[in-house]
Design a protein around this motif. Structure first.
Motif, PDB file in Angstrom:
ATOM      1  N   MET A   1       0.886  -1.303   0.000  1.00  0.00           N
ATOM      2  CA  MET A   1      -0.016   0.109  -0.060  1.00  0.00           C
ATOM      3  C   MET A   1       0.900   1.265   0.013  1.00  0.00           C
ATOM      4  O   MET A   1       0.800   2.099  -0.726  1.00  0.00           O
ATOM      5  CB  MET A   1      -0.900  -0.144   1.290  1.00  0.00           C
ATOM      6  CG  MET A   1      -1.711   1.273   1.500  1.00  0.00           C
ATOM      7  SD  MET A   1      -3.431   1.098   0.505  1.00  0.00           S
ATOM      8  CE  MET A   1      -3.874   2.724   1.067  1.00  0.00           C
ATOM      9  N   ILE A   2       1.736   1.349   1.145  1.00  0.00           N
ATOM     10  CA  ILE A   2       2.671   2.645   1.032  1.00  0.00           C
ATOM     11  C   ILE A   2       3.409   2.573  -0.197  1.00  0.00           C
ATOM     12  O   ILE A   2       3.981   3.630  -0.886  1.00  0.00           O
ATOM     13  CB  ILE A   2       3.440   2.436   2.337  1.00  0.00           C
ATOM     14  CG1 ILE A   2       2.612   2.374   3.474  1.00  0.00           C
ATOM     15  CG2 ILE A   2       4.467   3.498   2.233  1.00  0.00           C
ATOM     16  CD1 ILE A   2       1.983   3.740   3.888  1.00  0.00           C
ATOM     17  N   THR A   3       4.164   1.336  -0.539  1.00  0.00           N
ATOM     18  CA  THR A   3       5.078   1.290  -1.715  1.00  0.00           C
ATOM     19  C   THR A   3       4.534   1.782  -3.146  1.00  0.00           C
ATOM     20  O   THR A   3       4.864   2.642  -3.949  1.00  0.00           O
ATOM     21  CB  THR A   3       5.517  -0.020  -1.835  1.00  0.00           C
ATOM     22  OG1 THR A   3       4.619  -0.884  -2.020  1.00  0.00           O
ATOM     23  CG2 THR A   3       6.523  -0.415  -0.783  1.00  0.00           C
ATOM     24  N   SER A   4       3.099   1.435  -3.332  1.00  0.00           N
ATOM     25  CA  SER A   4       2.394   1.911  -4.187  1.00  0.00           C
ATOM     26  C   SER A   4       1.933   3.674  -4.349  1.00  0.00           C
ATOM     27  O   SER A   4       2.004   4.204  -5.474  1.00  0.00           O
ATOM     28  CB  SER A   4       0.907   1.330  -4.376  1.00  0.00           C
ATOM     29  OG  SER A   4       0.218   1.440  -3.579  1.00  0.00           O
ATOM     30  N   ILE A   5       1.724   4.130  -3.134  1.00  0.00           N
ATOM     31  CA  ILE A   5       1.445   5.557  -3.079  1.00  0.00           C
ATOM     32  C   ILE A   5       2.811   6.017  -3.523  1.00  0.00           C
ATOM     33  O   ILE A   5       2.926   7.198  -4.103  1.00  0.00           O
ATOM     34  CB  ILE A   5       1.072   5.949  -1.593  1.00  0.00           C
ATOM     35  CG1 ILE A   5      -0.239   5.342  -1.277  1.00  0.00           C
ATOM     36  CG2 ILE A   5       1.067   7.333  -1.307  1.00  0.00           C
ATOM     37  CD1 ILE A   5      -0.921   5.417  -0.010  1.00  0.00           C
ATOM     38  N   LEU A   6       3.816   5.548  -2.842  1.00  0.00           N
ATOM     39  CA  LEU A   6       5.378   6.174  -3.227  1.00  0.00           C
ATOM     40  C   LEU A   6       5.647   5.960  -4.809  1.00  0.00           C
ATOM     41  O   LEU A   6       6.212   6.989  -5.301  1.00  0.00           O
ATOM     42  CB  LEU A   6       6.452   5.489  -2.477  1.00  0.00           C
ATOM     43  CG  LEU A   6       6.303   6.040  -1.122  1.00  0.00           C
ATOM     44  CD1 LEU A   6       7.381   5.075  -0.130  1.00  0.00           C
ATOM     45  CD2 LEU A   6       6.701   7.326  -0.629  1.00  0.00           C
ATOM     46  N   ILE A   7       5.252   4.994  -5.336  1.00  0.00           N
ATOM     47  CA  ILE A   7       5.525   4.848  -6.852  1.00  0.00           C
ATOM     48  C   ILE A   7       4.633   5.702  -7.463  1.00  0.00           C
ATOM     49  O   ILE A   7       5.144   6.439  -8.302  1.00  0.00           O
ATOM     50  CB  ILE A   7       5.362   3.324  -7.205  1.00  0.00           C
ATOM     51  CG1 ILE A   7       6.357   2.355  -6.543  1.00  0.00           C
ATOM     52  CG2 ILE A   7       5.265   3.210  -8.877  1.00  0.00           C
ATOM     53  CD1 ILE A   7       6.265   0.945  -6.828  1.00  0.00           C
TER      54      ILE A   7
ATOM     55  N   VAL B   1       6.263   9.634  -7.125  1.00  0.00           N
ATOM     56  CA  VAL B   1       7.444   9.369  -7.988  1.00  0.00           C
ATOM     57  C   VAL B   1       7.006   9.658  -9.527  1.00  0.00           C
ATOM     58  O   VAL B   1       7.413  10.595 -10.138  1.00  0.00           O
ATOM     59  CB  VAL B   1       8.106   8.362  -7.905  1.00  0.00           C
ATOM     60  CG1 VAL B   1       9.404   8.207  -8.748  1.00  0.00           C
ATOM     61  CG2 VAL B   1       9.050   8.493  -6.354  1.00  0.00           C
ATOM     62  N   GLU B   2       5.908   8.924  -9.776  1.00  0.00           N
ATOM     63  CA  GLU B   2       5.573   8.915 -11.263  1.00  0.00           C
ATOM     64  C   GLU B   2       5.013  10.306 -11.395  1.00  0.00           C
ATOM     65  O   GLU B   2       5.037  11.084 -12.569  1.00  0.00           O
ATOM     66  CB  GLU B   2       4.565   7.816 -11.561  1.00  0.00           C
ATOM     67  CG  GLU B   2       5.158   6.493 -11.765  1.00  0.00           C
ATOM     68  CD  GLU B   2       3.986   5.354 -12.081  1.00  0.00           C
ATOM     69  OE1 GLU B   2       3.010   5.796 -11.807  1.00  0.00           O
ATOM     70  OE2 GLU B   2       4.593   4.555 -12.139  1.00  0.00           O
ATOM     71  N   VAL B   3       4.284  10.743 -10.380  1.00  0.00           N
ATOM     72  CA  VAL B   3       3.670  12.243 -10.675  1.00  0.00           C
ATOM     73  C   VAL B   3       4.808  13.459 -10.675  1.00  0.00           C
ATOM     74  O   VAL B   3       4.703  14.360 -11.521  1.00  0.00           O
ATOM     75  CB  VAL B   3       2.786  12.508  -9.319  1.00  0.00           C
ATOM     76  CG1 VAL B   3       2.239  13.848  -9.262  1.00  0.00           C
ATOM     77  CG2 VAL B   3       1.401  11.666  -9.556  1.00  0.00           C
ATOM     78  N   MET B   4       5.692  13.072  -9.967  1.00  0.00           N
ATOM     79  CA  MET B   4       6.868  14.100  -9.693  1.00  0.00           C
ATOM     80  C   MET B   4       7.582  14.134 -11.196  1.00  0.00           C
ATOM     81  O   MET B   4       7.918  15.093 -11.766  1.00  0.00           O
ATOM     82  CB  MET B   4       7.707  13.972  -8.743  1.00  0.00           C
ATOM     83  CG  MET B   4       7.220  14.409  -7.293  1.00  0.00           C
ATOM     84  SD  MET B   4       8.014  14.222  -5.770  1.00  0.00           S
ATOM     85  CE  MET B   4       9.674  13.460  -6.278  1.00  0.00           C
TER      86      MET B   4
ATOM     87  N   GLY C   1       6.868  17.559 -17.905  1.00  0.00           N
ATOM     88  CA  GLY C   1       5.813  18.597 -18.470  1.00  0.00           C
ATOM     89  C   GLY C   1       6.717  19.969 -18.310  1.00  0.00           C
ATOM     90  O   GLY C   1       6.781  21.043 -19.155  1.00  0.00           O
ATOM     91  N   VAL C   2       7.260  20.419 -17.222  1.00  0.00           N
ATOM     92  CA  VAL C   2       8.168  21.647 -17.120  1.00  0.00           C
ATOM     93  C   VAL C   2       9.152  21.829 -18.072  1.00  0.00           C
ATOM     94  O   VAL C   2       9.341  22.736 -18.516  1.00  0.00           O
ATOM     95  CB  VAL C   2       8.417  21.839 -15.755  1.00  0.00           C
ATOM     96  CG1 VAL C   2       9.347  23.116 -15.507  1.00  0.00           C
ATOM     97  CG2 VAL C   2       7.237  22.013 -14.722  1.00  0.00           C
TER      98      VAL C   2
END
Length: 142
Positions: free
Chosen positions: A1-7, A10-13, A19-20
């Motif tokens: 659960m925590i690892t999927s949130i971190l992944i 990271v993908e969002v960042m 994009g920037v």
């Protein structure tokens, strides 16, 4: 659960950073290199500057929408020919404007005191573009 949130975080960042970077490159291309002002000067269409501004904004927004939306439509052949003609004219004028701007590399090489390495600089850019294109087409495009 925590690892999927971190992944996901990271993908969002990474997506935001990409994009920037692309947006910054696009803005630099339009402003620093002076492509659009040079096209306006060459075509002698100073009176159409508001149309240029609206076209750039609407074209960018439409491109973003088409990139993220799952939209497809069937166009008649005449519309495809017209669309392709517009793309050809734009790319031709863009190439003509870039030839005017390409004196950036000799100036850059003089400023960083690498006049004798100008060929190496240009070849690094060319081979980098080729390698990047080949990598994209062989890895990402299926």
């Amino acid at each position: 659960m925590i690892t999927s949130i971190l992944i996901n975080l990271v993908e969002v960042m990474i997506g935001f950073a990409a994009g920037v970077a692309v947006g910054g490159g696009f803005v630099a291309f339009l402003t620093v290199l002076g492509i659009i002002p040079r096209l306006i000067q060459l075509s002698k269409t100073d009176r159409l500057i508001p149309v240029y501004i609206a076209s750039i904004i609407l074209g960018s927004l439409f491109g973003i929408f088409m990139s993220f939306a799952d939209v497809s439509w069937d166009q008649p052949l005449i519309l495809l020919v017209l669309w392709g003609s517009f793309h050809g004219v734009f790319n031709g004028m863009l190439a003509a404007a870039l030839t005017e701007v390409l004196n950036v590399f000799p100036i850059l090489s003089k400023r960083i005191r690498m006049e004798d390495k100008l060929l190496w600089l240009l070849m690094a850019i060319v081979f980098g573009k080729i390698a990047g294109s080949l990598f994209q087409w062989t890895i990402f495009v299926k």
